[in-house]
Design an enzyme around this catalytic site. Structure first.
Site, short mmCIF file in Angstrom:
data_model
loop_
_atom_site.label_atom_id
_atom_site.label_comp_id
_atom_site.label_asym_id
_atom_site.label_seq_id
_atom_site.Cartn_x
_atom_site.Cartn_y
_atom_site.Cartn_z
N SER A 55 59.86 59.97 52.40
CA SER A 55 60.68 59.20 51.47
C SER A 55 61.26 60.17 50.42
O SER A 55 61.98 61.09 50.78
CB SER A 55 59.84 58.09 50.83
OG SER A 55 60.67 57.15 50.19
N ASP B 187 64.55 50.14 57.80
CA ASP B 187 64.01 50.64 56.53
C ASP B 187 64.81 50.09 55.35
O ASP B 187 66.03 50.21 55.31
CB ASP B 187 64.07 52.18 56.53
CG ASP B 187 63.20 52.81 55.46
OD1 ASP B 187 63.01 52.19 54.41
OD2 ASP B 187 62.70 53.92 55.70
N HIS C 24 60.25 51.14 56.55
CA HIS C 24 59.82 52.29 55.77
C HIS C 24 58.38 52.71 56.05
O HIS C 24 58.07 53.89 56.10
CB HIS C 24 59.98 51.97 54.28
CG HIS C 24 60.03 53.18 53.41
ND1 HIS C 24 61.02 54.12 53.49
CD2 HIS C 24 59.22 53.59 52.40
CE1 HIS C 24 60.83 55.06 52.59
NE2 HIS C 24 59.74 54.77 51.90
#
Length: 718
Positions: free
Chosen positions: A570, A655, A690
């Site tokens: 991330s 995501d 995610h």
């Protein structure tokens, strides 16, 4: 049979440790597969008099529902096929790693029950099942079990299934729970009657997943999300038996840089609405017994002041950075006079201690703190104001409050772990100071803490700052430069990457790896200033800190060039993208998981989920100064014709935090510009978002792929 197998594995691991610790390794061979090449479709970005040609802008089209949407999917599937082909020789090894990691997990297990409002609540898992059952027992652990949610059954046939907040009504009869079947963190709320098992017709879409009950057992509050940006925009009130279209908006956030949420105080008396961005916040409150009343503003938002509120019996406590309290302080205010002019110091600001949160009890206050880069729990007696800290006895560890739902109790429950100590749950009597270990994570296969070593050291950054590094390795691992080393970091949002235990990590340690966490600026490990020095116009410190940590580990012979590997996910994936541009030859292999690498383009598009919430973290590129600075480090903007390290990049098609097209565009551009023969692979989970797969074992398949990639680069294949 099991014992003999484990002994054999230990012998094998010792042998692998021995053979893997060599500075020179055999050349790695890869299949002669043809990597996909994305089409070039130039798109001009013009802002601040600066024109940038983006050849892969079209990869946004699946998200934007554009004309190239189906071509995007075809490209991602081609990349997946290429990754599968490149990693084909490791498939048996991946399966072995998966079974090895899964074999350390106790499949039939149960969480430590916690007591709340007359019931003991716990989760339990069954042999071979991916999910869990949410259960309770009335008054006694010997009572008959009630299965409130059988998530194993609920998730049957679903590629992805996640339960959001679970909230029990004050009379213990109703349950509100959220369900996400897409992995975009958009939850549908449902209501279940726990006496009859009936699922009510009440169905509320596009929520953050949680709900907060009023005292009447008929009303609850929840956070509603914007359908496009996924921003938390409104707090709504729902009355049982009504359609969601009739729900009343009790708070509408007009500032699209703020996150909002709703919750209840532990004593059950107040419902709070919190609105906050990176730099300021605001709280509203309402008596839980007055659900149709108007929320009252606690203190209007103030520039550069973040505050949160905790009610005690006779006062409110406020944790804030007001009056220059960089590391936060605790103030008190009367129950009927809550604005700033009525705040008085309760725990003054300390330059060497960061206050992170409060856990209130009838007679005690537990303060979560951070000192010298480590977490700490401080216990304060509210009657005599005496204070004592818990003692943990390890050099590097993580401690945190666990589930503490009861208000009228002398016992605080906390969790403890280190890089060698499995996650442990303790009860601590704040009066008698007696500590009781309730449970320690069981690691199947004969895990022995004494077989591993953890240490903490400091690298010196470019500007002279000392950056902590936490390390763990197996006994006998030589620090002569021969060991491979896996370096992990995050470094954003003030999120601290504390030293914790991982049973999956043992698959690296047992094969000779040293595992290290770089506690770089942008986190909050060393206090609030640590975060301030790694965000906005100081973001570059995050990247140079990580590079300097890598150099330090080589210079001090924890590893050597050609044996250093890096991972981040991330915002940590942004870190990976930046450091391979800045120091490409330092790393032999890099894993960038769901990486935020197209910083400028994303921050210019306020239709992308969460973008406007992030302006105080990265800057707003509509401002030229912020644009120029962001562009100077954004990985996608700074790809050059040079030899990059071996790379595995992962993403999820759904995501919601970092859209799939960021890593897809990045990989496409890297392919056309990089020199040399190092591998570059992109793997997209077409069903997930995610966090990857939702099952408790499925994520290990992704971990096995990552470990197999790194181990192959190190010449370790078993």
């Amino acid at each position: 049979m099991l014992a003999s197998k484990n002994n054999w594995m230990i012998i094998l691991s010792m042998a692998v440790v021995s053979c893997s610790q060599k500075a020179e390794k055999d050349p790695v061979t890869w299949p002669a597969a043809q990597a996909p090449v994305a089409d070039i479709k130039p798109h001009n970005r013009i802002i601040h008099g600066d024109t940038v040609v983006d050849n892969y802008y079209w990869l946004n089209d699946f998200f934007k529902k554009g004309s190239d949407s189906s071509n995007v999917v075809k490209y991602l599937e081609a990349e997946n096929a290429y990754t599968k082909q490149m990693m084909a020789g490791t498939e048996d090894f991946q399966q072995k790693l998966f079974e090895e990691m899964k074999g350390r997990i106790k499949e039939k297990d149960e969480s430590v029950p916690y007591f709340f409002n007359g019931y003991y609540y716990y989760n339990r898992t069954d042999e071979g099942k991916q999910y869990y059952k949410y259960c309770r027992k009335k008054s006694s652990l010997d009572a008959v079990e009630e299965v409130l949610l059988d998530v194993d059954k609920m998730a049957e046939g679903k590629p992805y299934y996640a339960i959001g907040g679970v909230s029990i009504s004050p009379d213990n009869k109703l349950l509100v729970y959220g369900v996400d079947e897409v992995s975009r963190r958009e939850y549908v709320l449902h209501v279940k009657n726990l006496e009859t098992g009936e699922i009510y017709k009440d169905k509320i879409t596009r929520t953050s997943g949680g709900a907060t009950w009023a005292a009447d057992n008929k009303t609850f509050f929840y956070t509603a999300k914007n359908a496009v940006t996924l921003l938390s925009e409104k707090i709504k009130r729902h009355a049982l038996g009504t359609d969601e279209s009739k729900d009343v908006v009790v708070y509408d956030e007009k500032d699209n840089t703020n996150y909002i949420g709703v919750g209840k105080s532990k004593d059950g008396k107040y419902i709070f609405i919190q609105s906050q961005n990176t730099m300021s916040s605001e709280v509203r409150y309402l008596g839980a017994d007055n659900p149709n009343g108007e929320f009252k503003l606690f203190q209007p938002r103030m520039k550069d002041v973040i505050y949160s509120v905790t009610p005690l019996a006779d006062k409110f406590l406020i944790v804030s950075n007001a009056d220059g309290a960089l590391n936060f302080k605790v103030s008190e205010a009367p129950l009927d006079k809550t604005t700033k002019e009525n705040w008085k110091d309760f725990i003054p600001h300390r330059k060497d201690v960061l206050v992170q949160g409060l856990d209130e009890f009838k007679e005690f206050l537990v303060v979560s703190e951070r000192k010298n880069g480590l977490t700490n729990l401080s216990i304060r007696n509210l009657k005599d104001n005496s204070v004592h800290d818990l003692d943990f006895g390890e050099a590097a560890f993580t401690v945190y409050p666990s589930v503490n739902r009861e208000y009228d109790t002398d016992v605080v429950r906390y969790g403890y772990t280190s890089m060698v100590t499995p996650s442990s749950t303790f009860d601590y009597n704040m009066k008698t100071k007696d500590k009781t270990l309730l449970k320690q994570q069981e690691v199947l296969g004969g895990y022995d803490t004494e077989q591993y070593v953890t240490e903490r050291t400091f690298a010196t950054a470019t500007d002279g700052t000392k950056v902590p590094i936490s390390l763990v390795y197996k006994n006998g691992t030589k620090k002569d430069g021969s060991a491979p080393l896996y370096l992990y970091a995050y470094g954003s949002y003030g999120s601290s990457m504390d030293p914790t235990f991982s049973s999956a990590r043992l698959s690296l340690l047992d094969r000779g790896f040293i595992y290290a966490i770089a506690h770089i600026r942008g986190g909050e490990e060393m206090g609030r200033q640590w975060y301030e020095d790694g965000k906005m116009m100081k973001k570059i410190n995050t990247f140079t800190d990580f590079i300097d940590c890598g150099k330090y580990l080589i210079e001090n012979k924890y590893t050597s060039k050609g044996h250093l590997y890096a991972e981040g996910g991330s915002a940590g994936g942004l870190l990976m993208g930046a450091v391979i541009n800045m120091a490409p030859d330092l790393w032999n292999g890099v894993i960038a998981a769901v990486p935020f690498v197209d910083v400028v383009n994303t921050m210019l598009d306020d239709s992308i989920p969460l973008t406007t919430n992030e302006y105080d973290e990265w800057g707003n590129p509509n401002n030229k100064e912020a644009y120029d600075y962001m562009k100077s480090y954004s990985p996608y903007e700074n790809i050059e014709a040079k030899e990059y390290p071996n790379m595995l990049v992962t993403t999820g098609l759904h995501d919601s935090q970092v859209q799939y097209f960021e890593p897809a565009k990045w990989v496409a551009k890297l392919r056309t510009m990089k020199t040399g023969n190092n591998v570059l692979m992109l793997k997209t989970d077409m069903d997930f978002g995610h966090g990857g797969a939702s099952g408790r074992f499925d994520y290990l398949k992704d971990q096995a792929l990552e470990w197999a990639f790194i181990l192959k680069l190190e010449g370790i294949t078993k």
